[in-house]
Each structure stands twice: as structure tokens, then as C-alpha cells.
Design a protein around this motif. Structure first.
Motif, PDB file in Angstrom:
ATOM      1  N   VAL A  92     -10.700  -8.866  10.271  1.00 56.73           N
ATOM      2  CA  VAL A  92     -11.398  -7.611   9.985  1.00 56.73           C
ATOM      3  C   VAL A  92     -10.494  -6.625   9.255  1.00 56.73           C
ATOM      4  O   VAL A  92     -10.943  -5.911   8.354  1.00 56.73           O
ATOM      5  CB  VAL A  92     -11.949  -6.980  11.286  1.00 56.73           C
ATOM      6  N   ASP A  93      -9.207  -6.593   9.628  1.00 57.18           N
ATOM      7  CA  ASP A  93      -8.279  -5.695   8.947  1.00 57.18           C
ATOM      8  C   ASP A  93      -8.214  -6.032   7.458  1.00 57.18           C
ATOM      9  O   ASP A  93      -8.278  -5.145   6.598  1.00 57.18           O
ATOM     10  CB  ASP A  93      -6.893  -5.812   9.591  1.00 57.18           C
ATOM     11  N   GLY A  94      -8.108  -7.309   7.136  1.00 55.61           N
ATOM     12  CA  GLY A  94      -8.050  -7.735   5.736  1.00 55.61           C
ATOM     13  C   GLY A  94      -9.375  -7.581   5.015  1.00 55.61           C
ATOM     14  O   GLY A  94      -9.419  -7.226   3.825  1.00 55.61           O
ATOM     15  N   ILE A  95     -10.466  -7.841   5.716  1.00 58.30           N
ATOM     16  CA  ILE A  95     -11.808  -7.702   5.126  1.00 58.30           C
ATOM     17  C   ILE A  95     -12.081  -6.251   4.753  1.00 58.30           C
ATOM     18  O   ILE A  95     -12.537  -5.938   3.645  1.00 58.30           O
ATOM     19  CB  ILE A  95     -12.876  -8.221   6.110  1.00 58.30           C
ATOM     20  N   THR A  96     -11.806  -5.340   5.688  1.00 55.32           N
ATOM     21  CA  THR A  96     -12.065  -3.921   5.411  1.00 55.32           C
ATOM     22  C   THR A  96     -11.112  -3.387   4.347  1.00 55.32           C
ATOM     23  O   THR A  96     -11.517  -2.559   3.514  1.00 55.32           O
ATOM     24  CB  THR A  96     -11.934  -3.085   6.694  1.00 55.32           C
ATOM     25  N   ALA A  97      -9.864  -3.852   4.352  1.00 48.46           N
ATOM     26  CA  ALA A  97      -8.912  -3.414   3.326  1.00 48.46           C
ATOM     27  C   ALA A  97      -9.374  -3.871   1.945  1.00 48.46           C
ATOM     28  O   ALA A  97      -9.294  -3.119   0.967  1.00 48.46           O
ATOM     29  CB  ALA A  97      -7.521  -3.967   3.633  1.00 48.46           C
ATOM     30  N   THR A  98      -9.867  -5.101   1.862  1.00 45.24           N
ATOM     31  CA  THR A  98     -10.379  -5.623   0.595  1.00 45.24           C
ATOM     32  C   THR A  98     -11.558  -4.786   0.108  1.00 45.24           C
ATOM     33  O   THR A  98     -11.626  -4.383  -1.058  1.00 45.24           O
ATOM     34  CB  THR A  98     -10.814  -7.091   0.757  1.00 45.24           C
ATOM     35  N   ALA A  99     -12.507  -4.536   1.014  1.00 41.11           N
ATOM     36  CA  ALA A  99     -13.694  -3.753   0.653  1.00 41.11           C
ATOM     37  C   ALA A  99     -13.309  -2.342   0.218  1.00 41.11           C
ATOM     38  O   ALA A  99     -13.850  -1.806  -0.759  1.00 41.11           O
ATOM     39  CB  ALA A  99     -14.666  -3.708   1.831  1.00 41.11           C
ATOM     40  N   LEU A 100     -12.363  -1.732   0.911  1.00 36.43           N
ATOM     41  CA  LEU A 100     -11.958  -0.365   0.608  1.00 36.43           C
ATOM     42  C   LEU A 100     -11.342  -0.260  -0.784  1.00 36.43           C
ATOM     43  O   LEU A 100     -11.709   0.604  -1.579  1.00 36.43           O
ATOM     44  CB  LEU A 100     -10.976   0.117   1.685  1.00 36.43           C
ATOM     45  N   VAL A 101     -10.391  -1.149  -1.088  1.00 36.65           N
ATOM     46  CA  VAL A 101      -9.718  -1.102  -2.392  1.00 36.65           C
ATOM     47  C   VAL A 101     -10.697  -1.474  -3.513  1.00 36.65           C
ATOM     48  O   VAL A 101     -10.721  -0.833  -4.569  1.00 36.65           O
ATOM     49  CB  VAL A 101      -8.490  -2.034  -2.407  1.00 36.65           C
ATOM     50  N   LEU A 102     -11.514  -2.488  -3.296  1.00 36.47           N
ATOM     51  CA  LEU A 102     -12.491  -2.913  -4.295  1.00 36.47           C
ATOM     52  C   LEU A 102     -13.463  -1.775  -4.617  1.00 36.47           C
ATOM     53  O   LEU A 102     -13.726  -1.473  -5.791  1.00 36.47           O
ATOM     54  CB  LEU A 102     -13.264  -4.129  -3.775  1.00 36.47           C
ATOM     55  N   ASP A 103     -13.977  -1.133  -3.586  1.00 38.92           N
ATOM     56  CA  ASP A 103     -14.933  -0.050  -3.769  1.00 38.92           C
ATOM     57  C   ASP A 103     -14.304   1.108  -4.546  1.00 38.92           C
ATOM     58  O   ASP A 103     -14.924   1.689  -5.450  1.00 38.92           O
ATOM     59  CB  ASP A 103     -15.407   0.425  -2.392  1.00 38.92           C
ATOM     60  N   PHE A 104     -13.056   1.446  -4.213  1.00 40.66           N
ATOM     61  CA  PHE A 104     -12.398   2.561  -4.877  1.00 40.66           C
ATOM     62  C   PHE A 104     -12.104   2.236  -6.341  1.00 40.66           C
ATOM     63  O   PHE A 104     -12.323   3.075  -7.228  1.00 40.66           O
ATOM     64  CB  PHE A 104     -11.100   2.930  -4.162  1.00 40.66           C
ATOM     65  N   LEU A 105     -11.613   1.035  -6.612  1.00 43.22           N
ATOM     66  CA  LEU A 105     -11.293   0.680  -7.991  1.00 43.22           C
ATOM     67  C   LEU A 105     -12.539   0.686  -8.868  1.00 43.22           C
ATOM     68  O   LEU A 105     -12.495   1.093 -10.037  1.00 43.22           O
ATOM     69  CB  LEU A 105     -10.603  -0.680  -8.042  1.00 43.22           C
ATOM     70  N   LYS A 106     -13.659   0.258  -8.313  1.00 47.80           N
ATOM     71  CA  LYS A 106     -14.902   0.304  -9.085  1.00 47.80           C
ATOM     72  C   LYS A 106     -15.315   1.754  -9.343  1.00 47.80           C
ATOM     73  O   LYS A 106     -15.822   2.088 -10.417  1.00 47.80           O
ATOM     74  CB  LYS A 106     -16.002  -0.448  -8.346  1.00 47.80           C
ATOM     75  N   ALA A 107     -15.085   2.622  -8.369  1.00 47.61           N
ATOM     76  CA  ALA A 107     -15.389   4.041  -8.559  1.00 47.61           C
ATOM     77  C   ALA A 107     -14.478   4.658  -9.611  1.00 47.61           C
ATOM     78  O   ALA A 107     -14.848   5.641 -10.260  1.00 47.61           O
ATOM     79  CB  ALA A 107     -15.243   4.785  -7.235  1.00 47.61           C
ATOM     80  N   CYS A 108     -13.303   4.061  -9.792  1.00 49.88           N
ATOM     81  CA  CYS A 108     -12.374   4.539 -10.831  1.00 49.88           C
ATOM     82  C   CYS A 108     -12.821   4.131 -12.232  1.00 49.88           C
ATOM     83  O   CYS A 108     -12.240   4.586 -13.228  1.00 49.88           O
ATOM     84  CB  CYS A 108     -10.977   3.961 -10.592  1.00 49.88           C
ATOM     85  N   GLY A 109     -13.793   3.249 -12.304  1.00 44.60           N
ATOM     86  CA  GLY A 109     -14.248   2.770 -13.603  1.00 44.60           C
ATOM     87  C   GLY A 109     -13.640   1.446 -13.993  1.00 44.60           C
ATOM     88  O   GLY A 109     -13.829   0.980 -15.128  1.00 44.60           O
TER      89      GLY A 109
END
Length: 573
Positions: A92-109
Motif C-alpha cells: 500500500v505504501d508503494g501503491i499510494t506513492a505511485t498514485a500520488l506522484v503520477l497524479d501530480f506529474l499529470k497535473a504538471c502537464g
């Protein structure tokens, strides 16, 4: 499995004058004040930081070693539209970390951003040779590891040699001879001076995006068409990863979890809404994350692919999210069934080693994805270090759990000449080896445990006080709830009470229940067997509210039993 007898210890009462001052200053119940003081919160500043966790107290992410270099590299990749891959972990730690970074990078464009979470059985944990092969095939320009990579020196070098830039973000303990080259963000790196070492992998990922957001702000990157993300909306993911990884819920972890739970209850993302509905949860607490949401998400990585869990957390389609939640829930039910079967096999093997200071259990029936859970169950039953190894394609792979008296990671490190890989923490670690090395490894492991463990081992249960039933009221339980979120490092307060004289009710021949006068009930999940022959004199219980159909009762949940009468030296409530 048998109930292990524990030694009950009562926290010593704090100075009565200090308790009185704390009660006056914070309008606090005396016993709650006593608990705070006993747990080391003495100054006004310490208590305020604990009771009123502020996001302003999160440390500057740039205090982490290599953060400036990582942000510069990431910023360049985003601006120049490079291919970015996030390599996560299947817990879960790795899953949530992946989702968090992925979501933010997409928001960055960032348009060319993707992720890969290794399959536990096909690729192994983290950045292995197999997962490196996949990253090379996908022509990544930049690879970011989250919640893994600190021991992947060879694999990182291989990516670098192929022209792929890397950023390792991790929180696991480092091995000096396995440290990867290049940019490494890890509070536990030997050269990192970041003061808080116990942050989760998802917490480190949060720090990375905090730093990147600040840096992009200076570039005037954020516009009306590309608005700056509110990272408060990412705290739910960080809280979920933090609680599931069983890191201490103190300092920054408490801040993240406290505010992450607020987000989940006030403005939950779609995935959390679906989980609340599926599990019939009204108010999400750290216990909800630890025992309901966490295991459900973990099951995907244990038995199948954690990829779905990432997609579920980021889904914006209710129908899709509900379908994935049902699959994850069914997978978790399958995990529980497999766990039950494995425990029976493990108990038979453990009986053959009952005189050893530690257990190393090996069977082809063990599923690698469930080994850690079974190890935990056996530690609870035998109170000794346990290592569960699966036989898979000519190799032995497994997970271990330990007790406070033994650092499991250090023992594995001292056995490293027999191991192909190992890693983890003091209380939980994993390893792999070839069968030919098993006996030599077992001998060394047992010998080291024998040397380092005390001659007499008795599990201890720390109690926060004693209670009498007539004194229980809603105000007291509400005061206890001010200490939430509970978890590792901030355990739910535990009290001793006399066993009621009235008969209990048996539920499904597994559980016991008392309904006392007023709005107080006692429940003992899976405790019917110990009550069959004789009633214990004392119960160790947690307190909370149980709300059902608009009716709220005070519920005492049994955590342990004692046949010995405990001296009831207490502060009146």
C-alpha cells in the motif's frame, strides 16, 4: 492459535500537580492528561503540536539530501516532454506513492508519464533485474523509484549506463555496499541529515512533489490553464500509505495522517467514497485504513497485480471504480482463505522447531504474497522472530517479522553471504536464497538470534490505566478521541477492567458480548474459546463509540485477558 500470556504493565501516574495544570490549560480529562504526560508530551508546545497537528510544521522538503538535484532533473524532464516512468512497490505504501506522484506529474502537464509496479512473483520486489529489463524496453528517459531502490546499486547503474537518468526515493534502511549511484532521496541514507527518519515511502514521495511544486512556481509554470495543484488533496493517499506501512504516527507522520483523514471524511476522492460504501463505513479513522482499506488494496499486490489498485485510487469513473473495488475485495477474501490454510501448515512446522529461539518455516504450500501476514500471526502466537519462505522455481523467497528485542534487518545483514537479496526494517524484512544455502543460513540465523535475544522472553502489554464501569461516559470517550489518530508509536489507550459478573452472550460461537447498564457494551472478537472453561478476572480493553442506526453506545473491545487480579491503583475519572 493459542492466546499468548502477556505481562501487564501499568503506566506510572504522572505528577498530580502537572496533571491538574494540564487539565486546566486544555480543559482535559485527568486520565487523558495522565496519558499524554506518560507518553512524553510535557511542554505546551509539544502538547499543542500533538493535539493540533499543523501542516505548517511539515519540514522543508529541500532539507532532504539530493532534493535540489531531483527537482532540477524532474523539472527538465517535464519542460522538455521526456518519457518519465515511476517504478513503484506492490504494497500500500508503494501503491499510494505511485498514485500520488503520477497524479501530480499529470497535473504538471507531463504527457509522457507512466508507471510500472513489479509483479511479486514474476519480477520480485522493487528494482530487480527483471523489472530493469522492462524499463529498458519502454525507452524511459527518466525513472523515479518510490518506496524502493535503496539497495538496487547494480540495477541503477545498469539504467544509467543505458543513458536513463534516475531518481531513487525510498525510506528503507540502507546497506553501505549496496547504495545506488546518482540521485537518492532517503532520510535513512547514511549521508542524509534529515532529522525525521521514520517517514513512510509515500511520505518521501509527498516531499518530492512538494519541492517540485515550489520550484515550478518560481518558473511561473502554473497558469489558469494549468493551475497549481492543492497538495492537501494528496494527503489522503499519503495518510493511507503511512498507516498501512506501520510507521510511527508521530511528528510528520501524525500531521500527514491527521489531515489526510480530514480529507477522506470531508471531501473524499471517488475511490474513497466507493470504499466507504463497500465497507459500510461512516467515519474513517486510522483503524479503518489499517484493517479495512489497507488490506483490500494490499491484496492486489499479494496475489495478483497492484496495477489495478493504482488505477482504482485515481479513477474518476464511478462504475469503473465500483467494479475494481469488487475485484479487490474478492481478492482480499481469497487472501484470507489462503492465509488460513497457510497458518495451519505453519503451525505444524513450528511444532518441530518449538525449542528454537526463532522459526524458519519452508513449504511449497506457502504463497509468497501472504508470507508476511502469516509470519505476523506466528509472532503473535509464539513471541519469537519468524521467517516464512516459499519454494518457487528453485529458489526460496520469503518475509520475516520480529519482536522488539531483535533487529531482523541486522540479523539478515549478518547472514548476507548466504542470501541473494534482503532488505527491510528492524521489525519486518524479506530475503531470497537458493535451497543449497538453507541449512547454513538457518544455523547462522538461529545462532545469531540465540546470542542476541534475552534468555527469558515475555511479551508485555502496556496499560494506560484502570476503569470502573459506573464511571464511563460519553465525555470521557470523546476526550480520548482527541488523541487520535492511533497507530504505531501512538497506540490506542488500553485499560484494565474487572470481568462483569453477569453472563456473557456468545455470538456465532466465536465472539463474546456483554450488554451493561446504560449505553455500555463489551465485545470480544474471537474470544469465545478462552471463556469456555473459566472467566478471567481482568480484561484489557480499548474504548470507542459504536454507532448503529443513529444510536451511539460506548463499546469496550477486548484486547487481552488476565487470570491474575491487577492492583487497581488509579486516578479517578
Amino acid at each position: 492459535m493459542e492466546f499468548l500470556k502477556k505481562q501487564w504493565n501499568h503506566s506510572s501516574n504522572a505528577d498530580s500537580e502537572k496533571v491538574r495544570r494540564l487539565c486546566d490549560e486544555w480543559e482535559m480529562h485527568p486520565l487523558v492528561a495522565d496519558i499524554l504526560l506518560s507518553r512524553g508530551f510535557k511542554t505546551h508546545k509539544d502538547i499543542q503540536s500533538f493535539l493540533e497537528p499543523s501542516l505548517n510544521n511539515l519540514r522543508d522538503p529541500f532539507h532532504l539530501r539530493h532534493m535540489y538535484l531531483a527537482v532540477e532533473l524532474l523539472q527538465d524532464a517535464i519542460v522538455n516532454d521526456q518519457q518519465i516512468f515511476i517504478l513503484g512497490d506492490y504494497d500500500v505504501d508503494g501503491i499510494t506513492a505511485t498514485a500520488l506522484v503520477l497524479d501530480f506529474l499529470k497535473a504538471c502537464g507531463a504527457e509522457k508519464v507512466d508507471y510500472f509496479i513489479p509483479n511479486r512473483l514474476k519480477h520480485g520486489y522493487g528494482l530487480t533485474e527483471a523489472s530493469t529489463d522492462i524499463l529498458l524496453e519502454r525507452n524511459a528517459d527518466l525513472v523515479i523509484t518510490v518506496d524502493n531502490g535503496i539497495t538496487a546499486a547494480g540495477e541503477i547503474q545498469r539504467l544509467n549506463d543505458a543513458g536513463i537518468k534516475t531518481i531513487v526515493t525510498d525510506h528503507h534502511l540502507a546497506e553501505n555496499d549496496l547504495l545506488p549511484p546518482g540521485i537518492v532521496i532517503n532520510p535513512n541514507h547514511p549521508e542524509c541529515k534529515y532529522p525525521f527518519k521514520k517517514i513512510s515511502g509515500c511520505g518521501v514521495a509527498l516531499k518530492l512533489v512538494m519541492a517540485l511544486r515550489k520550484s515550478l512556481r518560481k518558473l511561473d509554470w502554473w497558469t489558469s490553464a494549468r493551475p497549481e495543484p492543492n497538495l492537501r488533496n494528496s494527503l489522503d493517499l499519503a495518510a493511507l500509505g503511512t498507516v498501512a506501512d506501520v510507521v510511527p504516527l508521530l511528528d510528520e507522520n501524525r500531521i500527514i495522517t491527521y489531515h489526510g483523514l480530514k480529507v477522506m471524511n470531508d471531501k473524499p476522492r471517488l475511490a474513497i467514497q466507493v470504499l466507504k460504501s463497500l465497507k459500510k463505513v461512516e467515519t474513517i479513522t486510522s483503524r479503518t485504513l489499517a484493517f479495512q482499506f489497507g488490506p483490500l488494496l494490499n491484496a492486489s499486490g499479494r496475489l495478483k497485480d497492484a496495477d489495478m489498485a493504482v488505477r482504482f485510487l485515481l479513477s474518476n469513473d464511478r462504475q469503473e471504480a465500483e467494479k475494481m473495488a469488487q475485484i479487490l475485495d474478492a481478492t482480499n477474501a481469497e487472501r484470507r482463505e489462503k492465509e488460513s490454510e497457510m497458518i495451519q501448515t505453519a503451525l505444524k512446522l513450528a511444532d518441530e522447531q518449538k525449542n528454537n529461539p526463532a522459526l524458519i518455516l519452508v513449504s511449497p504450500e506457502f504463497h509468497e504474497g501472504v508470507n508476511g501476514i502469516v509470519a505476523t500471526r506466528l509472532v503473535e502466537s509464539f513471541y519469537k522472530p519468524v521467517l516464512i519462505l516459499s519454494e518457487i522455481e528453485g529458489k526460496l523467497k520469503g518475509s520475516g517479522r520480529s519482536i522488539p528485542e531483535l533487529n531482523l534487518k541486522e540479523v539478515l545483514s549478518d547472514c548476507s553471504d548466504f542470501l541473494e537479496r534482503f532488505g527491510g526494517h528492524a521489525a519486518a524484512a524479506g530475503c531470497s536464497l537458493i535451497p543449497e544455502n538453507l541449512e547454513a543460513f538457518r544455523d547462522r540465523f538461529i545462532e545469531l538470534c540465540d546470542e542476541r535475544l534475552p534468555a527469558s522472553l515475555v511479551p508485555k502489554l502496556q496499560l494506560d490505566g484502570t476503569l470502573d464501569y459506573p464511571e464511563l461516559n460519553n465525555q470521557f470517550v470523546e476526550q480520548l478521541n482527541r488523541l487520535q489518530p492511533f497507530g504505531e508509536g501512538n497506540p490506542e489507550p488500553l485499560f484494565s477492567v474487572n470481568t462483569p459478573e453477569s453472563p456473557f452472550t456468545s455470538l456465532k460461537q466465536k465472539h463474546v458480548k456483554w450488554k451493561l447498564n446504560g449505553n455500555v457494551e463489551i465485545i470480544g472478537w474471537n474470544y469465545s474459546e478462552p471463556f469456555t472453561n473459566s472467566l478471567p478476572s481482568q480484561l484489557a480493553v480499548n474504548l470507542g463509540f459504536n454507532e448503529f442506526r443513529g444510536h451511539r453506545t460506548i463499546q469496550l473491545t477486548i484486547q487481552d485477558l488476565s487470570l491474575i487480579h491487577i492492583c487497581r491503583c488509579r486516578r479517578a475519572i
